[in-house]
Design an enzyme around this catalytic site. Structure first.
Site, PDB file in Angstrom:
ATOM      1  N   TYR A   1       0.832  -1.218   0.000  1.00 37.26           N
ATOM      2  CA  TYR A   1       0.000   0.000   0.000  1.00 37.26           C
ATOM      3  C   TYR A   1       0.865   1.267   0.000  1.00 37.26           C
ATOM      4  O   TYR A   1       0.342   2.368  -0.172  1.00 37.26           O
ATOM      5  CB  TYR A   1      -0.941   0.061   1.210  1.00 37.26           C
ATOM      6  CG  TYR A   1      -1.882  -1.102   1.391  1.00 37.26           C
ATOM      7  CD1 TYR A   1      -2.091  -2.036   0.376  1.00 37.26           C
ATOM      8  CD2 TYR A   1      -2.572  -1.284   2.577  1.00 37.26           C
ATOM      9  CE1 TYR A   1      -2.951  -3.114   0.559  1.00 37.26           C
ATOM     10  CE2 TYR A   1      -3.437  -2.355   2.763  1.00 37.26           C
ATOM     11  CZ  TYR A   1      -3.611  -3.267   1.753  1.00 37.26           C
ATOM     12  OH  TYR A   1      -4.459  -4.331   1.947  1.00 37.26           O
TER      13      TYR A   1
ATOM     14  N   HIS B   1       0.593 -11.856   2.185  1.00 33.74           N
ATOM     15  CA  HIS B   1      -0.449 -11.136   1.443  1.00 33.74           C
ATOM     16  C   HIS B   1      -1.101 -11.995   0.354  1.00 33.74           C
ATOM     17  O   HIS B   1      -2.304 -11.935   0.153  1.00 33.74           O
ATOM     18  CB  HIS B   1       0.174  -9.879   0.817  1.00 33.74           C
ATOM     19  CG  HIS B   1      -0.796  -8.763   0.591  1.00 33.74           C
ATOM     20  ND1 HIS B   1      -0.470  -7.447   0.771  1.00 33.74           N
ATOM     21  CD2 HIS B   1      -2.093  -8.764   0.190  1.00 33.74           C
ATOM     22  CE1 HIS B   1      -1.519  -6.683   0.487  1.00 33.74           C
ATOM     23  NE2 HIS B   1      -2.516  -7.458   0.130  1.00 33.74           N
TER      24      HIS B   1
HETATM   25  N1  NAP Z   1      -5.517  -8.669   1.798  1.00 34.50           N
HETATM   26  C1  NAP Z   1      -5.807  -8.117   0.645  1.00 34.50           C
HETATM   27  O1  NAP Z   1      -5.473  -8.631  -0.440  1.00 34.50           O
HETATM   28  C2  NAP Z   1      -6.573  -6.825   0.633  1.00 34.50           C
HETATM   29  C3  NAP Z   1      -7.078  -6.321  -0.579  1.00 34.50           C
HETATM   30  C4  NAP Z   1      -7.815  -5.121  -0.550  1.00 34.50           C
HETATM   31  C5  NAP Z   1      -8.037  -4.476   0.649  1.00 34.50           C
HETATM   32  N2  NAP Z   1      -7.512  -4.966   1.825  1.00 34.50           N
HETATM   33  C6  NAP Z   1      -7.739  -4.277   3.125  1.00 34.50           C
HETATM   34  O2  NAP Z   1      -9.153  -4.172   3.317  1.00 34.50           O
HETATM   35  C7  NAP Z   1      -9.491  -2.804   3.564  1.00 34.50           C
HETATM   36  C8  NAP Z   1     -10.903  -2.497   3.110  1.00 34.50           C
HETATM   37  O3  NAP Z   1     -11.065  -2.711   1.719  1.00 34.50           O
HETATM   38  P1  NAP Z   1     -11.085  -1.522   0.646  1.00 34.50           P
HETATM   39  O4  NAP Z   1     -10.398  -0.350   1.206  1.00 34.50           O
HETATM   40  O5  NAP Z   1     -10.566  -2.078  -0.627  1.00 34.50           O
HETATM   41  O6  NAP Z   1     -12.628  -1.225   0.387  1.00 34.50           O
HETATM   42  P2  NAP Z   1     -13.979  -1.088   1.275  1.00 34.50           P
HETATM   43  O7  NAP Z   1     -13.641  -0.855   2.710  1.00 34.50           O
HETATM   44  O8  NAP Z   1     -14.860  -2.233   0.909  1.00 34.50           O
HETATM   45  O9  NAP Z   1     -14.623   0.216   0.644  1.00 34.50           O
HETATM   46  C9  NAP Z   1     -14.049   1.485   0.735  1.00 34.50           C
HETATM   47  C10 NAP Z   1     -14.995   2.449   0.032  1.00 34.50           C
HETATM   48  O10 NAP Z   1     -16.215   2.534   0.776  1.00 34.50           O
HETATM   49  C11 NAP Z   1     -16.553   3.895   0.965  1.00 34.50           C
HETATM   50  N3  NAP Z   1     -17.203   4.024   2.271  1.00 34.50           N
HETATM   51  C12 NAP Z   1     -16.703   3.707   3.485  1.00 34.50           C
HETATM   52  N4  NAP Z   1     -17.596   3.927   4.454  1.00 34.50           N
HETATM   53  C13 NAP Z   1     -18.718   4.411   3.835  1.00 34.50           C
HETATM   54  C14 NAP Z   1     -19.986   4.825   4.307  1.00 34.50           C
HETATM   55  N5  NAP Z   1     -20.294   4.775   5.613  1.00 34.50           N
HETATM   56  N6  NAP Z   1     -20.897   5.272   3.400  1.00 34.50           N
HETATM   57  C15 NAP Z   1     -20.587   5.323   2.063  1.00 34.50           C
HETATM   58  N7  NAP Z   1     -19.396   4.955   1.558  1.00 34.50           N
HETATM   59  C16 NAP Z   1     -18.477   4.486   2.450  1.00 34.50           C
HETATM   60  C17 NAP Z   1     -15.253   4.654   0.935  1.00 34.50           C
HETATM   61  O11 NAP Z   1     -15.473   5.970   0.508  1.00 34.50           O
HETATM   62  P3  NAP Z   1     -15.136   7.243   1.469  1.00 34.50           P
HETATM   63  O12 NAP Z   1     -13.640   7.261   1.610  1.00 34.50           O
HETATM   64  O13 NAP Z   1     -15.711   8.386   0.716  1.00 34.50           O
HETATM   65  O14 NAP Z   1     -15.821   6.999   2.776  1.00 34.50           O
HETATM   66  C18 NAP Z   1     -14.459   3.856  -0.090  1.00 34.50           C
HETATM   67  O15 NAP Z   1     -14.739   4.324  -1.388  1.00 34.50           O
HETATM   68  C19 NAP Z   1      -8.408  -2.057   2.778  1.00 34.50           C
HETATM   69  O16 NAP Z   1      -8.373  -0.688   3.073  1.00 34.50           O
HETATM   70  C20 NAP Z   1      -7.185  -2.843   3.151  1.00 34.50           C
HETATM   71  O17 NAP Z   1      -6.730  -2.485   4.453  1.00 34.50           O
HETATM   72  C21 NAP Z   1      -6.795  -6.127   1.821  1.00 34.50           C
END
Ligand code: NAP
Length: 278
Positions: free
Chosen positions: A59, A117
């Site tokens: 990241y 990962h």
């Molecule tokens: N292990 C892996 O391979 C892997 C892969 C991907 C991600 N991850 C981890 O998982 C975490 C979460 O996944 P992600 O970041 O990909 O996506 P996510 O948490 O599923 O979605 C993030 C999105 O949701 C929106 N959001 C959040 N709260 C909201 C609310 N209350 N109302 C409306 N929109 C909302 C955010 O916009 P706003 O910013 O405008 O709120 C952002 O666009 C990552 O940050 C990372 O730490 C791990």
């Protein structure tokens, strides 16, 4: 492993992992957050009440996450920090070096959770290094991400330590119910990445989720996070919006009923929303 009850808890409940370490059931994801936005978001998330912070080498924000932790002024012992080894660092020696770089960037003395990962390269070598760091107290719990059952079994066959966690893409459109059952049987805690599918496939305007949320006076985001929680899955939603961050914490004062859970089950399309990553 045990799923803590919400009853009487003002703060975020915790779950006991297979090795006895306690982990918050809801955390803050940092994928895509960089620089000052990342630092401020992490500091504010901690102020709002998050204690689990999820980052990864890939990241490119471990320094900013570390700066955010520092800025929050929180006692390190009350935080739960996760990072991950990227593919290029697979293997015993590279994994040890990568871990130290991660620790230095985060300005921490230990990690609470360190994950492989992706299941690529010499993951057995990485795991041996992680087992040693775990024994030495530099990592409290070790685990995996994006491993299927076959890959997990092959890694654990020759290992001394069972993974505490498998972090997988999981949301209403990819529910991974079979994986969840298998992991539960194996005593491995499931953690959801992209718990909102990053909003893809119209998640935040899905009529079924909207209707269920309305019934409880909650938003779609809160409905989805509550669904993860009731399935016994740890979720790490990311947000760069302070109001969303607080909204996403307010899920421990209501309960989805069997009908709600059934309706959300029916949204499963059993397909990734991130085909570009596989
Ligand atoms: N292990 C892996 O391979 C892997 C892969 C991907 C991600 N991850 C981890 O998982 C975490 C979460 O996944 P992600 O970041 O990909 O996506 P996510 O948490 O599923 O979605 C993030 C999105 O949701 C929106 N959001 C959040 N709260 C909201 C609310 N209350 N109302 C409306 N929109 C909302 C955010 O916009 P706003 O910013 O405008 O709120 C952002 O666009 C990552 O940050 C990372 O730490 C791990």
């Amino acid at each position: 492993m045990g799923w803590a009850s919400d009853k009487g808890q003002a703060s975020i409940p915790q779950v006991r992992l297979g090795n006895g370490v306690m982990m918050p059931v809801l955390g803050f994801g940092t994928y895509g957050l960089r620089g000052d936005v990342c630092m401020e978001s992490v500091a504010d998330a901690i102020t709002a009440g998050y204690r689990l912070i999820d980052t990864a080498k890939v990241y490119q924000n471990e320094e900013a996450v570390g700066a955010g932790i520092k800025k929050s002024g929180i006692d390190r012992k009350s935080l739960f920090v996760t990072s991950k080894i990227w593919v290029e660092d697979a293997g015993y020696e590279p994994a040890k070096r990568a871990f130290q770089t991660t620790l230095d960037k985060l300005q921490l003395e230990y990690l609470d959770l360190y994950l492989i990962h992706r299941p690529r390269g010499d993951v057995n070598g990485s795991w041996r290094a992680m087992e040693e760091l775990n024994t030495a107290g530099k990592i409290k719990a070790i685990g995996l991400s994006n491993f299927d059952q076959t890959q997990l079994s092959s890694l654990t066959a020759g290992a001394k330590t069972k993974p505490a966690i498998n972090q997988l893409e999981t949301h209403p459109f990819l529910q991974e119910t079979g994986e969840l059952e298998s992991l539960r049987t194996a005593g491995v805690q499931m953690e959801a990445w992209a718990p909102f599918a990053e909003g893809r496939n119209g998640l935040f305007t899905n009529p079924v989720l909207e209707q269920i949320g309305k019934k409880h006076g909650k938003t779609v985001a809160q409905t989805v996070l509550r669904w993860h929680h009731q399935r016994g899955v740890i979720a790490i939603p990311r947000s760069s919006n302070p109001e969303h961050r607080r909204e996403n914490l307010a899920i421990f004062d209501f309960k989805l009923d069997a009908d709600d859970m059934h309706k959300i089950s029916a949204l499963d399309e059993n397909r990734s929303q991130f085909p570009e990553w596989t």
